[in-house]
Design a protein around this motif. Structure first.
Motif, PDB file in Angstrom:
ATOM      1  N   GLU A 194       2.561 -39.022 -15.480  1.00 46.94           N
ATOM      2  CA  GLU A 194       2.029 -40.199 -14.809  1.00 46.94           C
ATOM      3  C   GLU A 194       1.405 -41.179 -15.790  1.00 46.94           C
ATOM      4  N   ARG A 235       2.593 -45.105 -17.152  1.00 49.40           N
ATOM      5  CA  ARG A 235       1.749 -46.297 -17.086  1.00 49.40           C
ATOM      6  C   ARG A 235       1.637 -47.018 -18.428  1.00 49.40           C
ATOM      7  N   TYR A 239     -10.040 -38.636 -15.308  1.00 49.01           N
ATOM      8  CA  TYR A 239      -9.617 -38.149 -14.004  1.00 49.01           C
ATOM      9  C   TYR A 239     -10.814 -37.658 -13.200  1.00 49.01           C
ATOM     10  N   ASN A 240     -10.717 -37.852 -11.912  1.00 46.25           N
ATOM     11  CA  ASN A 240     -11.818 -37.498 -11.027  1.00 46.25           C
ATOM     12  C   ASN A 240     -12.189 -36.027 -11.132  1.00 46.25           C
ATOM     13  N   GLU A 265     -10.295 -33.292  -9.084  1.00 50.10           N
ATOM     14  CA  GLU A 265      -8.839 -33.218  -9.225  1.00 50.10           C
ATOM     15  C   GLU A 265      -8.287 -31.833  -8.864  1.00 50.10           C
ATOM     16  N   ARG A 307       3.539 -35.437  -6.938  1.00 52.55           N
ATOM     17  CA  ARG A 307       2.539 -36.469  -6.730  1.00 52.55           C
ATOM     18  C   ARG A 307       1.271 -36.118  -7.508  1.00 52.55           C
ATOM     19  N   PRO A 343      -2.801 -37.050  -7.897  1.00 51.53           N
ATOM     20  CA  PRO A 343      -3.867 -37.675  -7.096  1.00 51.53           C
ATOM     21  C   PRO A 343      -4.234 -39.068  -7.595  1.00 51.53           C
ATOM     22  N   ASP A 344      -4.542 -39.949  -6.666  1.00 49.66           N
ATOM     23  CA  ASP A 344      -5.024 -41.276  -7.036  1.00 49.66           C
ATOM     24  C   ASP A 344      -6.414 -41.487  -6.434  1.00 49.66           C
ATOM     25  N   GLU A 345      -6.938 -42.671  -6.607  1.00 47.92           N
ATOM     26  CA  GLU A 345      -8.307 -42.952  -6.165  1.00 47.92           C
ATOM     27  C   GLU A 345      -8.469 -42.824  -4.648  1.00 47.92           C
ATOM     28  N   THR A 346      -7.393 -43.125  -3.915  1.00 46.20           N
ATOM     29  CA  THR A 346      -7.454 -42.987  -2.455  1.00 46.20           C
ATOM     30  C   THR A 346      -7.673 -41.532  -2.055  1.00 46.20           C
ATOM     31  N   ASP A 347      -6.954 -40.629  -2.728  1.00 48.16           N
ATOM     32  CA  ASP A 347      -7.103 -39.205  -2.449  1.00 48.16           C
ATOM     33  C   ASP A 347      -8.522 -38.727  -2.769  1.00 48.16           C
ATOM     34  N   TYR A 348      -9.038 -39.174  -3.897  1.00 53.83           N
ATOM     35  CA  TYR A 348     -10.389 -38.776  -4.291  1.00 53.83           C
ATOM     36  C   TYR A 348     -11.434 -39.303  -3.302  1.00 53.83           C
TER      37      TYR A 348
END
Length: 222
Positions: A17, A21, A36-37, A40, A55, A57-62
């Motif tokens: 990922e 980017r 990373y959060n 995670e 997939r 994780p992104d900020e929405t998941d966190y």
């Protein structure tokens, strides 16, 4: 171990990922991974419980995970229990379920397992009743909430509900609303047990047979 496998799989996806980017140097990748959060691993565990792959994780998941734990008050174990029972869907599906559970006051893993298992049983029963009625069901959960859960709480047994559904179809009342009217009347009259429902339906079916015989004798065709 399973934990090492999850971590290895997650790391591989995470590296892919960050590289996608545009992070190509060691320093860039190291910095991206260090940001990373902290949740995670927990989010990845949720992914695996729901068979969500390919997939990262992104900020929405966190943000959702923080909502579940800090706002709604679920533990990691409780969240994973709900995720395992759902087995499919996505984090949005899980969020809707957890919000429902919080509203119902079902916060522990044991309460969640009991509640969701019962819901699945009610959904299956609702679909069976729908087939007997000849009624099309678009959203099973809505029919569970509005009708079937109440009927079960009244004390009606599964076989009784199926028999009444058959009677409703036979008398051209093949929909949940009409069936609800009959069941509400029966409940008010104290006709709830399996035997009392059978007696009620026998009397009604005998009347139908008599009516049909009289109609045929009179030559009435419609």
């Amino acid at each position: 171990s399973d934990i090492l496998l999850v971590n290895r799989t997650y790391l591989q996806r995470a590296v892919t990922e960050v590289i996608s980017r545009g992070y190509t140097t060691y320093e860039q990748v190291e910095q991206a991974l260090s940001n990373y959060n902290a949740n995670e691993g927990d989010v990845i565990a949720v992914y695996n419980a729901m068979s969500i792959y390919q997939r990262v994780p992104d900020e929405t998941d966190y943000a959702l995970y923080t909502k579940w734990t800090e706002t709604l008050g679920f533990t990691k174990d409780a969240i994973l229990t709900a995720a395992r029972i759902l087995k499919k869907g996505n984090v949005t599906t899980l969020d809707v379920t957890l919000c429902e559970l919080a509203e119902k006051g079902k916060l522990t893993a044991k309460e969640i397992e009991s509640y969701l298992t019962e819901r699945e049983t009610l959904k299956t029963l609702t679909q069976r009743i729908g087939k007997k009625l000849g009624a099309w069901i678009q959203n099973v959960a809505l029919y569970v909430d509005e009708y079937v859960e109440k009927w079960v709480e009244y004390g009606f047994e599964d076989d009784s509900l199926m028999d009444i559904a058959t009677y409703c179809l036979k008398t051209e009342r093949g929909d949940f609303s009409s069936m609800n009217e009959i069941l509400s009347q029966l409940f008010t009259q104290g006709v709830v047990s399996s035997e009392s429902v059978k007696d009620y339906l026998k009397a009604k079916n005998d009347c139908l047979k008599l009516f049909t015989k009289l109609r045929d004798l009179c030559g009435i065709t419609s």
